[in-house]
Design a protein around this motif. Structure first.
Motif, PDB file in Angstrom:
ATOM      1  N   GLY A  16     -72.703 109.363  74.503  1.00  0.00           N
ATOM      2  CA  GLY A  16     -73.676 110.185  73.804  1.00  0.00           C
ATOM      3  C   GLY A  16     -73.334 111.655  73.721  1.00  0.00           C
ATOM      4  N   ALA A  17     -72.054 112.006  73.781  1.00  0.00           N
ATOM      5  CA  ALA A  17     -71.665 113.414  73.734  1.00  0.00           C
ATOM      6  C   ALA A  17     -70.684 113.646  72.588  1.00  0.00           C
ATOM      7  CB  ALA A  17     -71.031 113.841  75.055  1.00  0.00           C
ATOM      8  N   ALA A  18     -70.649 114.864  72.099  1.00  0.00           N
ATOM      9  CA  ALA A  18     -69.734 115.242  71.019  1.00  0.00           C
ATOM     10  C   ALA A  18     -69.254 116.670  71.260  1.00  0.00           C
ATOM     11  CB  ALA A  18     -70.431 115.130  69.666  1.00  0.00           C
ATOM     12  N   GLY A  19     -68.147 117.002  70.625  1.00  0.00           N
ATOM     13  CA  GLY A  19     -67.588 118.345  70.766  1.00  0.00           C
ATOM     14  C   GLY A  19     -67.108 118.654  72.164  1.00  0.00           C
ATOM     15  N   LEU A  20     -66.587 117.630  72.850  1.00  0.00           N
ATOM     16  CA  LEU A  20     -66.213 117.786  74.249  1.00  0.00           C
ATOM     17  C   LEU A  20     -64.834 118.437  74.410  1.00  0.00           C
ATOM     18  CD1 LEU A  20     -67.135 114.193  75.483  1.00  0.00           C
ATOM     19  CD2 LEU A  20     -68.461 116.275  75.873  1.00  0.00           C
ATOM     20  N   PRO A  21     -64.667 119.243  75.449  1.00  0.00           N
ATOM     21  CA  PRO A  21     -63.304 119.599  75.839  1.00  0.00           C
ATOM     22  C   PRO A  21     -62.605 118.362  76.382  1.00  0.00           C
ATOM     23  CG  PRO A  21     -64.842 120.371  77.497  1.00  0.00           C
ATOM     24  CD  PRO A  21     -65.673 119.807  76.363  1.00  0.00           C
ATOM     25  N   CYS A  22     -61.291 118.371  76.391  1.00  0.00           N
ATOM     26  CA  CYS A  22     -60.543 117.175  76.756  1.00  0.00           C
ATOM     27  C   CYS A  22     -59.353 117.527  77.639  1.00  0.00           C
ATOM     28  CB  CYS A  22     -60.055 116.456  75.495  1.00  0.00           C
ATOM     29  SG  CYS A  22     -58.963 115.050  75.806  1.00  0.00           S
ATOM     30  N   LEU A  23     -59.144 116.737  78.674  1.00  0.00           N
ATOM     31  CA  LEU A  23     -57.943 116.821  79.504  1.00  0.00           C
ATOM     32  C   LEU A  23     -57.020 115.689  79.076  1.00  0.00           C
ATOM     33  CD1 LEU A  23     -57.740 117.420  83.325  1.00  0.00           C
ATOM     34  CD2 LEU A  23     -56.401 115.616  82.257  1.00  0.00           C
ATOM     35  N   TRP A  65     -66.530 116.410  80.122  1.00  0.00           N
ATOM     36  CA  TRP A  65     -65.205 116.408  79.501  1.00  0.00           C
ATOM     37  C   TRP A  65     -64.818 114.991  79.097  1.00  0.00           C
ATOM     38  CZ3 TRP A  65     -60.789 120.066  79.847  1.00  0.00           C
ATOM     39  CH2 TRP A  65     -61.193 121.364  80.170  1.00  0.00           C
ATOM     40  N   ALA A  66     -63.939 114.905  78.087  1.00  0.00           N
ATOM     41  CA  ALA A  66     -63.230 113.665  77.796  1.00  0.00           C
ATOM     42  C   ALA A  66     -61.883 113.702  78.516  1.00  0.00           C
ATOM     43  CB  ALA A  66     -63.028 113.502  76.294  1.00  0.00           C
ATOM     44  N   HIS A  67     -61.290 112.532  78.661  1.00  0.00           N
ATOM     45  CA  HIS A  67     -59.999 112.416  79.334  1.00  0.00           C
ATOM     46  C   HIS A  67     -59.125 111.461  78.524  1.00  0.00           C
ATOM     47  CE1 HIS A  67     -56.999 110.808  82.156  1.00  0.00           C
ATOM     48  NE2 HIS A  67     -57.188 111.893  82.883  1.00  0.00           N
ATOM     49  N   VAL A  68     -57.852 111.827  78.393  1.00  0.00           N
ATOM     50  CA  VAL A  68     -56.894 110.982  77.678  1.00  0.00           C
ATOM     51  C   VAL A  68     -55.664 110.799  78.551  1.00  0.00           C
ATOM     52  CG1 VAL A  68     -55.392 110.768  75.662  1.00  0.00           C
ATOM     53  CG2 VAL A  68     -57.709 111.691  75.404  1.00  0.00           C
ATOM     54  N   GLY A  69     -55.251 109.549  78.765  1.00  0.00           N
ATOM     55  CA  GLY A  69     -54.001 109.242  79.458  1.00  0.00           C
ATOM     56  C   GLY A  69     -52.950 108.868  78.432  1.00  0.00           C
ATOM     57  N   LEU A  70     -51.892 109.656  78.342  1.00  0.00           N
ATOM     58  CA  LEU A  70     -50.864 109.469  77.318  1.00  0.00           C
ATOM     59  C   LEU A  70     -49.727 108.587  77.844  1.00  0.00           C
ATOM     60  CD1 LEU A  70     -50.595 113.176  76.118  1.00  0.00           C
ATOM     61  CD2 LEU A  70     -51.795 111.321  74.965  1.00  0.00           C
TER      62      LEU A  70
END
Length: 371
Positions: free
Chosen positions: A153-160, A188-193
């Motif tokens: 339910g969130a938008a415009g989040l910073p991301c790691l 925050w959002a999180h992305v594992g690359l």
């Protein structure tokens, strides 16, 4: 002793063995930008060098100059210090170099740390407060995938966005979500690359893959509730090298400035020692490629906040890499910091990223806020 005076910031730098590689002012006027110490024709024309009237004195055998440095301090208020321009290694025999570049030998419990991080990452799927997008493809390769975690339910989040280590030959994004939960709780959002491992891919190709992943992530960020202009790129060990390579423009100069900040954890930035060690048995780095892909031999392509993190219990070979990059890039960046964590080794240093209130946590939060 060899002394060279330079009139621009595309600084020629002596090789650790004493020979001066690179090209003179004629190359500058042709509009090419080669890394410091790069042999001619090993780097295609990419960027014009920055102009400047600074004069630097470079000394043999390990280049250094006396200049004003204070990490993050405004120019004009720096204290004089002597900077080592390359990471020294030629006085180490092969066995000692291999030992220093094997952090698992000095770590307290590296298998336990990795297992804990893998378990924490796997547990994210069952967390009802989180949204998960698994194995998002940014290319055709089996490992050209990333995982996204975000609060519901969130938008415009910073991301790691996190790049795992493993000397480009091991590791997986399956270890990368250890900090996703605390960051999601902080909004925050999180992305594992993920990326293709060597020797299936060359290091040049791996750098290109990370660039492609970030471009894809920015293009689809809104779908995940992420603000594409507030992505903080974090890398560990070999992943820190890849993140630093993005900041130097090796993945494209526009991408370097598109990140909100960079966190470089226990990385390698001068690849000459790595190419002389056991790591290169599978990597197959040529001397020219090691020079061309060494972030320490470039100025940053954009003025973005950079935080370097290193464990006090790590081998000298790793600590010297971070210290050299911090000192050199401190000339160009307005916001750069280096933290040496007591009691931390090459693996448990990552827990500092997941610990709310730690210095690294606070600096990442500021980067996400545009500071």
């Amino acid at each position: 002793m060899v002394c060279v005076s330079l009139l621009h910031r595309h600084v020629q730098r002596p090789h650790p063995l004493g020979k001066v590689f690179g090209e003179d002012a004629l190359q500058r006027f042709r509009g090419h930008r080669r890394p410091f110490g790069c042999v001619a024709r090993t780097l295609a024309p990419r960027r014009r060098p920055r102009r400047g009237g600074l004069r630097h004195r470079i000394f043999h055998p390990f280049p250094s100059w006396t200049k004003r440095v204070s990490l993050g301090a405004p120019r004009g208020s720096w204290q004089a210090k002597r900077i080592t321009m390359r990471v020294p290694y030629t006085r180490l025999n092969r066995a000692e170099l291999d030992r220093q570049l094997s952090p698992s030998q000095s770590a307290k419990d590296f298998t336990g740390v990795l297992a804990r991080h893998a378990a924490e990452t796997a547990s994210l799927d069952a967390d009802g407060a989180l949204r998960r997008w698994r194995d998002v493809a940014y290319g055709p390769g089996a490992r050209q995938r990333y995982d996204v975690t975000a609060p519901k339910g969130a938008a415009g989040l910073p991301c790691l966005a996190f790049i795992h280590g493993g000397f480009w030959q091991e590791g997986s994004k399956a270890w990368s979500g250890f900090a996703a939960r605390p960051f999601a709780q902080a909004g925050w959002a999180h992305v594992g690359l993920g990326y293709t491992l060597a020797p299936e891919a060359t290091l040049s190709e791996i750098v290109d893959e990370i660039a492609a992943a970030l471009i894809h992530l920015r293009a689809h960020a809104v779908e995940y509730g992420i603000d594409p202009d507030r992505i903080v790129l974090v890398g560990h060990s070999a992943g820190a090298h890849l993140a630093a390579a993005i900041l130097t423009g090796l993945g494209g100069e526009p991408l370097a400035g598109a990140m909100a900040g960079y966190v470089l954890v226990s990385g390698v930035y001068d690849l000459a020692p790595v190419a002389a060690s056991y790591v290169n048995d599978k990597m197959g780095l040529s001397p020219g490629e090691a020079e061309r892909l060494s972030p320490l031999l470039y100025w940053p392509a954009a003025d973005r906040p950079v935080h370097l993190l290193i464990g006090a219990e790590e081998p000298d070979a790793f600590r010297q890499q971070s210290e050299a990059l911090a000192l050199l890039w401190g000339r160009e960046l307005r916001r750069i910091s280096l933290t040496r964590c007591p009691g931390r080794d090459h693996f448990d240093i990552l827990d500092e990223l997941a610990r709310p209130g730690s210095e690294s946590w606070i600096r990442i939060q500021r980067m996400g806020q545009g500071g």
